[in-house]
Scaffold this motif. Sequence first.
Motif, short mmCIF file in Angstrom:
data_model
loop_
_atom_site.label_atom_id
_atom_site.label_comp_id
_atom_site.label_asym_id
_atom_site.label_seq_id
_atom_site.Cartn_x
_atom_site.Cartn_y
_atom_site.Cartn_z
N MET A 1 -3.27 -73.09 72.93
CA MET A 1 -3.30 -72.29 74.16
C MET A 1 -4.09 -70.99 73.97
SD MET A 1 0.64 -72.36 75.54
CE MET A 1 0.25 -71.22 76.88
N GLY A 2 -4.98 -70.72 74.91
CA GLY A 2 -5.70 -69.43 74.94
C GLY A 2 -6.29 -69.06 73.60
N ASP A 3 -5.98 -67.85 73.14
CA ASP A 3 -6.54 -67.36 71.88
C ASP A 3 -5.60 -67.57 70.69
OD1 ASP A 3 -8.80 -66.42 73.18
OD2 ASP A 3 -7.79 -64.53 73.71
N THR A 4 -4.74 -68.57 70.81
CA THR A 4 -3.72 -68.73 69.77
C THR A 4 -4.30 -68.91 68.37
OG1 THR A 4 -2.19 -69.61 71.40
CG2 THR A 4 -1.72 -70.13 69.09
N THR A 5 -5.39 -69.67 68.26
CA THR A 5 -5.96 -69.86 66.92
C THR A 5 -6.35 -68.51 66.30
OG1 THR A 5 -6.79 -72.00 67.65
CG2 THR A 5 -7.70 -71.14 65.60
N ASP A 6 -7.00 -67.69 67.10
CA ASP A 6 -7.36 -66.35 66.60
C ASP A 6 -6.12 -65.51 66.32
OD1 ASP A 6 -10.15 -66.65 66.68
OD2 ASP A 6 -10.14 -66.36 68.85
N GLY B 1 -9.68 -77.49 76.56
CA GLY B 1 -9.79 -76.42 75.56
C GLY B 1 -8.76 -75.32 75.81
N GLY B 2 -8.76 -74.36 74.92
CA GLY B 2 -7.76 -73.29 74.95
C GLY B 2 -7.71 -72.52 76.26
N SER B 3 -8.88 -72.20 76.83
CA SER B 3 -8.85 -71.37 78.03
C SER B 3 -8.30 -72.16 79.23
CB SER B 3 -10.22 -70.77 78.33
OG SER B 3 -11.12 -71.78 78.69
MG MG Z 1 -9.41 -72.63 70.88
#
Ligand code: MG
Length: 444
Positions: free
Chosen positions: A39-44, A7-9
Amino acid sequence: MIIMKFGGSSLANAERIRHVVDIIKMHIDEKPLIVASAMGDTTDNLLEAVDRALSGKVCIKEIRKLHLATAEELEVNTDAIKELFDELKNLLSGISLIKEFSPRTKDYLVSFGERLSVRIVAGYLNRIGLEAKFFDAWDIGFTSTAVHNDGEILDESFAKINESLGHLENNYAFTPIITGFIAKNKNGNITTLGRGGSDLTASVLGAALHAKEIQVWKDVDGILTTDPRIVKHAQPVKNISFEEATELAYFGAKVLHPRSIVPAMSRKIPVRVKNSYNPTHPGTLILSRLDDKDEMLRVLTFKKNVTVVDIVSTRMLGQYGFLAKVFQIFDEQKISVDMLATSEVSISVTLDNKGNGIEGLKSELEKIANVNIKTGKTMITMVGNVKRSSEILERTFDVLNAGNINVQMISQGASKVNISFIIDDDEADPCIRELHKAFFENDR
Ligand code: MG
Ligand code: ASP
């Protein structure tokens, strides 16, 4: 073959990616196929970039910086990601000009997160001499329904995916790094599978390739007996059934994307939830059949801030059609119900909806019933062996009784793996702690 989903984190920066690659190396003999989230909070961050674009400002500085810095630190060639930055920038300029943001554009936009991520991870693997190839999911057969923002993978995808990557079983020539979360529909438009949808990608991939195991890598030692924010010493659960895991996903425990269990379950591919910070810990294994049938309870989960609606028929007993009318109103008001308990003249339901549409619901229901709406409730759900439900209930009510906690509604799910009940929000934390003690901390 195994599937490993990160996952992202787990992929938040260069250091985390190096760590993930160490984990991949530990499993290389099992022929891993990797599913990567953004990566990380990229979607947000991508979604925030749209908000800015809609008010006239095109800026991808933060997204650019994270990916470039990561690629540079990992000494990965940046051409492939720079190309995506250009495309992303053009898209945002378009959005800022026409000031319109459709669900279809949204999917196209958030797809950049996963596409950037796989290019960097594959680039790094190759750089350190482990041959890898990145894939945008649609290139290996991930085809979804036409629905944007919450697509479902079409059945025909399974054969296509097998055709694309099945050969790796006998000749594992490279490690595939596959975008989670995204697909294309039959019109060729990019779609997404709902937030957290990379789990679903991993599950579909595992089912299509008859993988030995699907590993979902998180930052906890698997599924925990309860929320560690309330019970610090919550323990990882060793084994859990698909059925129980499904209940958990729906009952607010954000373990897995709710629909992601289905493909793995239908082809009986075991799913293991593992901790990337503690990679040798076995984590939680989700299986179709469990041996330790006699374990009473597996997980204690809960949802706070729930609304209860009590609906009492204004006519007298035995009115047929009453339930039908009530649910027709819920349908018309587009309000979905979580938990339900009925008697002959009354119905109680819970909504996790934050008050949206409740006034409309109330005034419609009041045409046929007395309605009482109560907010600030907590739904506690016990997932476990409901063949022993009487014992579970006995122990539960001992705890509630000792704590002077009044149960306001109770229901046992038809799936036979959960019992839920409603108490006041302000009683929730102590109640969960006491129940955890009674079920998981005593030597019984
Ligand atoms: Mg994510
Ligand atoms: N990146 C997507 C999200 O944040 C998908 C995922 O993480 O599974 O929802």
